[in-house]
Design an enzyme around this catalytic site. Sequence first.
Site, PDB file in Angstrom:
ATOM      1  N   GLU A  33       2.226  -8.683  -0.947  1.00 42.13           N
ATOM      2  CA  GLU A  33       0.896  -8.074  -0.999  1.00 42.13           C
ATOM      3  C   GLU A  33      -0.149  -9.185  -1.156  1.00 42.13           C
ATOM      4  OE1 GLU A  33      -0.789  -5.033  -0.781  1.00 42.13           O
ATOM      5  OE2 GLU A  33      -2.525  -6.304  -1.231  1.00 42.13           O
TER       6      GLU A  33
ATOM      7  N   ASP B 243      -8.988  10.472  10.491  1.00 40.94           N
ATOM      8  CA  ASP B 243      -8.813   9.026  10.333  1.00 40.94           C
ATOM      9  C   ASP B 243      -9.808   8.211  11.155  1.00 40.94           C
ATOM     10  OD1 ASP B 243      -6.641   9.652   8.777  1.00 40.94           O
ATOM     11  OD2 ASP B 243      -5.187   8.466   9.920  1.00 40.94           O
TER      12      ASP B 243
ATOM     13  N   GLY C 299       0.851  -1.193   0.000  1.00 45.31           N
ATOM     14  CA  GLY C 299       0.000   0.000   0.000  1.00 45.31           C
ATOM     15  C   GLY C 299       0.880   1.235   0.000  1.00 45.31           C
TER      16      GLY C 299
ATOM     17  N   ALA D  23      -4.142  13.472   5.747  1.00 52.32           N
ATOM     18  CA  ALA D  23      -4.027  14.622   6.640  1.00 52.32           C
ATOM     19  C   ALA D  23      -4.912  15.781   6.181  1.00 52.32           C
ATOM     20  CB  ALA D  23      -2.569  15.071   6.693  1.00 52.32           C
TER      21      ALA D  23
ATOM     22  N   HIS E 141       6.171  27.912 -20.171  1.00 50.26           N
ATOM     23  CA  HIS E 141       7.118  27.032 -20.862  1.00 50.26           C
ATOM     24  C   HIS E 141       8.541  27.365 -20.426  1.00 50.26           C
ATOM     25  CE1 HIS E 141       8.993  24.677 -24.015  1.00 50.26           C
ATOM     26  NE2 HIS E 141       9.788  25.725 -24.272  1.00 50.26           N
TER      27      HIS E 141
HETATM   28  P1  FAD Z   1      -3.719  11.689  13.953  1.00 50.79           P
HETATM   29  O1  FAD Z   1      -2.728  12.431  13.178  1.00 50.79           O
HETATM   30  O2  FAD Z   1      -3.527  10.229  14.142  1.00 50.79           O
HETATM   31  O3  FAD Z   1      -3.824  12.408  15.355  1.00 50.79           O
HETATM   32  C1  FAD Z   1      -4.629  11.929  16.368  1.00 50.79           C
HETATM   33  C2  FAD Z   1      -4.106  12.479  17.678  1.00 50.79           C
HETATM   34  O4  FAD Z   1      -5.065  12.212  18.700  1.00 50.79           O
HETATM   35  C3  FAD Z   1      -2.817  11.814  18.136  1.00 50.79           C
HETATM   36  O5  FAD Z   1      -1.865  12.799  18.397  1.00 50.79           O
HETATM   37  C4  FAD Z   1      -3.189  11.051  19.397  1.00 50.79           C
HETATM   38  O6  FAD Z   1      -2.162  11.065  20.386  1.00 50.79           O
HETATM   39  C5  FAD Z   1      -4.377  11.872  19.887  1.00 50.79           C
HETATM   40  N1  FAD Z   1      -5.316  11.099  20.713  1.00 50.79           N
HETATM   41  C6  FAD Z   1      -5.907   9.920  20.412  1.00 50.79           C
HETATM   42  N2  FAD Z   1      -6.756   9.564  21.395  1.00 50.79           N
HETATM   43  C7  FAD Z   1      -6.689  10.554  22.343  1.00 50.79           C
HETATM   44  C8  FAD Z   1      -7.336  10.762  23.567  1.00 50.79           C
HETATM   45  N3  FAD Z   1      -8.271   9.919  24.039  1.00 50.79           N
HETATM   46  N4  FAD Z   1      -7.011  11.867  24.276  1.00 50.79           N
HETATM   47  C9  FAD Z   1      -6.093  12.762  23.817  1.00 50.79           C
HETATM   48  N5  FAD Z   1      -5.463  12.614  22.636  1.00 50.79           N
HETATM   49  C10 FAD Z   1      -5.761  11.523  21.909  1.00 50.79           C
HETATM   50  N6  FAD Z   1      -1.345  11.493   4.955  1.00 50.79           N
HETATM   51  C11 FAD Z   1      -1.214  12.408   3.990  1.00 50.79           C
HETATM   52  O7  FAD Z   1      -2.180  13.123   3.682  1.00 50.79           O
HETATM   53  N7  FAD Z   1      -0.023  12.573   3.321  1.00 50.79           N
HETATM   54  C12 FAD Z   1       1.052  11.822   3.614  1.00 50.79           C
HETATM   55  O8  FAD Z   1       2.103  11.993   2.998  1.00 50.79           O
HETATM   56  C13 FAD Z   1       0.948  10.853   4.633  1.00 50.79           C
HETATM   57  N8  FAD Z   1       2.006  10.093   4.968  1.00 50.79           N
HETATM   58  C14 FAD Z   1       1.896   9.204   5.996  1.00 50.79           C
HETATM   59  C15 FAD Z   1       3.005   8.431   6.317  1.00 50.79           C
HETATM   60  C16 FAD Z   1       2.933   7.514   7.350  1.00 50.79           C
HETATM   61  C17 FAD Z   1       4.147   6.690   7.703  1.00 50.79           C
HETATM   62  C18 FAD Z   1       1.729   7.389   8.089  1.00 50.79           C
HETATM   63  C19 FAD Z   1       1.649   6.431   9.236  1.00 50.79           C
HETATM   64  C20 FAD Z   1       0.621   8.147   7.769  1.00 50.79           C
HETATM   65  C21 FAD Z   1       0.683   9.049   6.715  1.00 50.79           C
HETATM   66  N9  FAD Z   1      -0.401   9.823   6.330  1.00 50.79           N
HETATM   67  C22 FAD Z   1      -0.291  10.723   5.307  1.00 50.79           C
HETATM   68  C23 FAD Z   1      -1.695   9.711   7.005  1.00 50.79           C
HETATM   69  C24 FAD Z   1      -1.863  10.878   8.005  1.00 50.79           C
HETATM   70  O9  FAD Z   1      -0.814  10.827   8.937  1.00 50.79           O
HETATM   71  C25 FAD Z   1      -3.212  10.761   8.705  1.00 50.79           C
HETATM   72  O10 FAD Z   1      -4.240  10.703   7.739  1.00 50.79           O
HETATM   73  C26 FAD Z   1      -3.433  11.962   9.593  1.00 50.79           C
HETATM   74  O11 FAD Z   1      -2.423  12.066  10.560  1.00 50.79           O
HETATM   75  C27 FAD Z   1      -4.791  11.863  10.273  1.00 50.79           C
HETATM   76  O12 FAD Z   1      -4.964  12.967  11.084  1.00 50.79           O
HETATM   77  P2  FAD Z   1      -5.888  12.893  12.388  1.00 50.79           P
HETATM   78  O13 FAD Z   1      -5.816  14.245  12.995  1.00 50.79           O
HETATM   79  O14 FAD Z   1      -7.198  12.333  12.044  1.00 50.79           O
HETATM   80  O15 FAD Z   1      -5.195  11.833  13.339  1.00 50.79           O
HETATM   81  P1  NAD Z   2      -2.955   0.756   2.675  1.00 46.23           P
HETATM   82  O1  NAD Z   2      -4.388   0.458   2.855  1.00 46.23           O
HETATM   83  O2  NAD Z   2      -2.545   1.813   1.723  1.00 46.23           O
HETATM   84  O3  NAD Z   2      -2.202  -0.561   2.204  1.00 46.23           O
HETATM   85  C1  NAD Z   2      -2.215  -1.745   2.928  1.00 46.23           C
HETATM   86  C2  NAD Z   2      -1.923  -2.873   1.962  1.00 46.23           C
HETATM   87  O4  NAD Z   2      -1.706  -4.046   2.711  1.00 46.23           O
HETATM   88  C3  NAD Z   2      -3.080  -3.150   1.013  1.00 46.23           C
HETATM   89  O5  NAD Z   2      -2.603  -3.222  -0.298  1.00 46.23           O
HETATM   90  C4  NAD Z   2      -3.625  -4.477   1.504  1.00 46.23           C
HETATM   91  O6  NAD Z   2      -4.188  -5.261   0.483  1.00 46.23           O
HETATM   92  C5  NAD Z   2      -2.374  -5.108   2.086  1.00 46.23           C
HETATM   93  N1  NAD Z   2      -2.635  -6.114   3.104  1.00 46.23           N
HETATM   94  C6  NAD Z   2      -3.566  -6.083   4.092  1.00 46.23           C
HETATM   95  N2  NAD Z   2      -3.462  -7.191   4.866  1.00 46.23           N
HETATM   96  C7  NAD Z   2      -2.434  -7.913   4.358  1.00 46.23           C
HETATM   97  C8  NAD Z   2      -1.835  -9.152   4.713  1.00 46.23           C
HETATM   98  N3  NAD Z   2      -2.266  -9.848   5.766  1.00 46.23           N
HETATM   99  N4  NAD Z   2      -0.798  -9.614   3.976  1.00 46.23           N
HETATM  100  C9  NAD Z   2      -0.344  -8.894   2.897  1.00 46.23           C
HETATM  101  N5  NAD Z   2      -0.890  -7.727   2.512  1.00 46.23           N
HETATM  102  C10 NAD Z   2      -1.914  -7.228   3.233  1.00 46.23           C
HETATM  103  O7  NAD Z   2      -2.383   1.004   4.137  1.00 46.23           O
HETATM  104  P2  NAD Z   2      -0.982   1.540   4.638  1.00 46.23           P
HETATM  105  O8  NAD Z   2       0.015   1.514   3.555  1.00 46.23           O
HETATM  106  O9  NAD Z   2      -0.711   0.828   5.909  1.00 46.23           O
HETATM  107  O10 NAD Z   2      -1.317   3.047   4.965  1.00 46.23           O
HETATM  108  C11 NAD Z   2      -2.397   3.366   5.868  1.00 46.23           C
HETATM  109  C12 NAD Z   2      -3.036   4.650   5.462  1.00 46.23           C
HETATM  110  O11 NAD Z   2      -2.171   5.730   5.763  1.00 46.23           O
HETATM  111  C13 NAD Z   2      -3.277   4.739   3.963  1.00 46.23           C
HETATM  112  O12 NAD Z   2      -4.547   4.243   3.637  1.00 46.23           O
HETATM  113  C14 NAD Z   2      -3.201   6.195   3.689  1.00 46.23           C
HETATM  114  O13 NAD Z   2      -4.481   6.732   3.779  1.00 46.23           O
HETATM  115  C15 NAD Z   2      -2.341   6.749   4.800  1.00 46.23           C
HETATM  116  N6  NAD Z   2      -1.050   7.134   4.225  1.00 46.23           N
HETATM  117  C16 NAD Z   2      -1.051   8.092   3.253  1.00 46.23           C
HETATM  118  C17 NAD Z   2       0.133   8.453   2.653  1.00 46.23           C
HETATM  119  C18 NAD Z   2       0.111   9.482   1.579  1.00 46.23           C
HETATM  120  O14 NAD Z   2      -0.872  10.201   1.483  1.00 46.23           O
HETATM  121  N7  NAD Z   2       1.149   9.611   0.774  1.00 46.23           N
HETATM  122  C19 NAD Z   2       1.329   7.847   3.034  1.00 46.23           C
HETATM  123  C20 NAD Z   2       1.284   6.863   4.007  1.00 46.23           C
HETATM  124  C21 NAD Z   2       0.084   6.525   4.595  1.00 46.23           C
END
Ligand code: FAD
Ligand code: NAD
Length: 474
Positions: A213, A321, A192, A329, A453
């Site tokens: 995958e 999320d 993913g 984000a 361009h």
């Molecule tokens: P979060 O960012 O998860 O924030 C939730 C916050 O709530 C946390 O700080 C947590 O500590 C706090 N919290 C939870 N429960 C409680 C509670 N009961 N009391 C107080 N605080 C609490 N998205 C993109 O759009 N572009 C990207 O390039 C991208 N790259 C990513 C790369 C990785 C490795 C990962 C893991 C994710 C990536 N994402 C990306 C996804 C993105 O990070 C999330 O979609 C985004 O952070 C969601 O925002 P959120 O505010 O809903 O939740």
């Molecule tokens: P994802 O849903 O993008 O990919 C997970 C992959 O794992 C899928 O292709 C699924 O079929 C596969 N999978 C699930 N169970 C499996 C198993 N048991 N064995 C093998 N394959 C399996 O999820 P992710 O990569 O973990 O990222 C989570 C979310 O975080 C994404 O959906 C995305 O919204 C967000 N994110 C966004 C960005 C970005 O915007 N550039 C970057 C990183 C993460």
Amino acid sequence: MKKYDVVVIGAGPGGYVTAIRCAQLGLSTACVESWINDEGKPALGGTCLNVGCIPSKALLDSSHHFHHIKHQSNDHGITVTGVSMDVNKMVSRKAKIVKTLTQGISGLFKKNKIDWLRGQAKILSNKEVEISPTHETHDEKTVVEANHIIIATGSVPTRIPPASVDDKLIVDSTGALKFNEVPRRLGVIGAGVIGLELGSVWNRLGSEVTVLEALPDFLSLVDRQVAKEAEKSLRGQGLDIRLGAKVTGTGSNNREVTINYDDAEGKQQITVDKLIVAVGRSPNTAGLGADECGLELDQRGFIVVDDHCNTNLENVYAVGDVVRGPMLAHKASEEGVAIAERIAGKPGHMNYETIPWVIYTWPEIAWVGRTEEQLKADGVEYRVGSFPFMATGRAKAMGEASGFVKILGDAKTDRVLGIHIFGPNASELIAEAVVTMEFDGSTEDLARTIHAHPTLSEAMHEAALAVDNRTIHI
Ligand code: FAD
Ligand code: NAD
């Protein structure tokens, strides 16, 4: 008991942006956040800033520079010898960026007079939130009163029984951001977004990366033509992508991990030095008290909301999320802004049709709107125009000429229904596509828009011209 107009729970991009917008609109606002960072200190920014978008892009940029210097400098006539990567320095650079940005949010909270309540929030009722300490800053539970509660508690990595994370050899995305050396053999479960981005980072630095995958299709949500090109390109870069691979178990000693999986040919086994589990993320409602306060969750654990992010409890909303829709984000932030504006009596608006997606591989993948496959399934008649970067002067000059732009327009109205890009800087180019769709633009609008361009954006222009078979450079 302290009383606020709005209490936001969570300070990721959903929560912190919501809190700032509420405060800008004159609402007294508090934001509860429980995050403790690697230094053992409370931190704002959530997944995105601490262990998600920002740190992963920092590593993607560092590894991209390394790879480019090693493999492409020569094409430009630059001789570089003895290129090496100091992984610890790369990781500390990333940590510094994270620290600056998370502290920046703390500054924004101060500027906007938002109270940061450090600790874990539990919803007692639609008017009361209890905060338990997660850090030494206070040791007693406190309760605050709120006219409106906005939940933005985000998500956590999904766990699977055959590969339990030990944070040593088997890690989730958070662990994969802080390896202290390049693993010689790296396994990734899940092709993913995370699997491909972090797999790319370590592949560029020299790991032999195998991606397992479960599904038979590569990037099944992505436009098929884009997915096919991206798969070819990533395989060419050395990612060993194995589709239809169902992991059945893992075993590790102190040095390596053995992964057993089934595929179309039977039982398989590989051994790696590190394994990243990246099989999706799950909504985070732990400790929120959903059951006790009657907050409705769906079967997968997401908070149930309507089109305007209202939960089943009056004046309680949820964004990001932890609710349905893409885990991105910018989606989280915009949902929060719309709620803040509605609470303040303004017309808050969120257009789910125009949320851009970017996958930061190289070349990058970006899209907005529907794919050809979705249009076919929806029975929509459409016209297609596409244009390869190879035929644009700027891409050639950059030495980055792979990929294409593809535009889908309604066959009757010409309205743009989807734009898909696989190519250099697709993450930036997609903004034009989003604006066009947000303004209900047509492919003709794009075709008549003057593009500078030489730029990569000329591929967008030519793709729009291609809808009507009038490209200039092909
Ligand atoms: P979060 O960012 O998860 O924030 C939730 C916050 O709530 C946390 O700080 C947590 O500590 C706090 N919290 C939870 N429960 C409680 C509670 N009961 N009391 C107080 N605080 C609490 N998205 C993109 O759009 N572009 C990207 O390039 C991208 N790259 C990513 C790369 C990785 C490795 C990962 C893991 C994710 C990536 N994402 C990306 C996804 C993105 O990070 C999330 O979609 C985004 O952070 C969601 O925002 P959120 O505010 O809903 O939740
Ligand atoms: P994802 O849903 O993008 O990919 C997970 C992959 O794992 C899928 O292709 C699924 O079929 C596969 N999978 C699930 N169970 C499996 C198993 N048991 N064995 C093998 N394959 C399996 O999820 P992710 O990569 O973990 O990222 C989570 C979310 O975080 C994404 O959906 C995305 O919204 C967000 N994110 C966004 C960005 C970005 O915007 N550039 C970057 C990183 C993460």
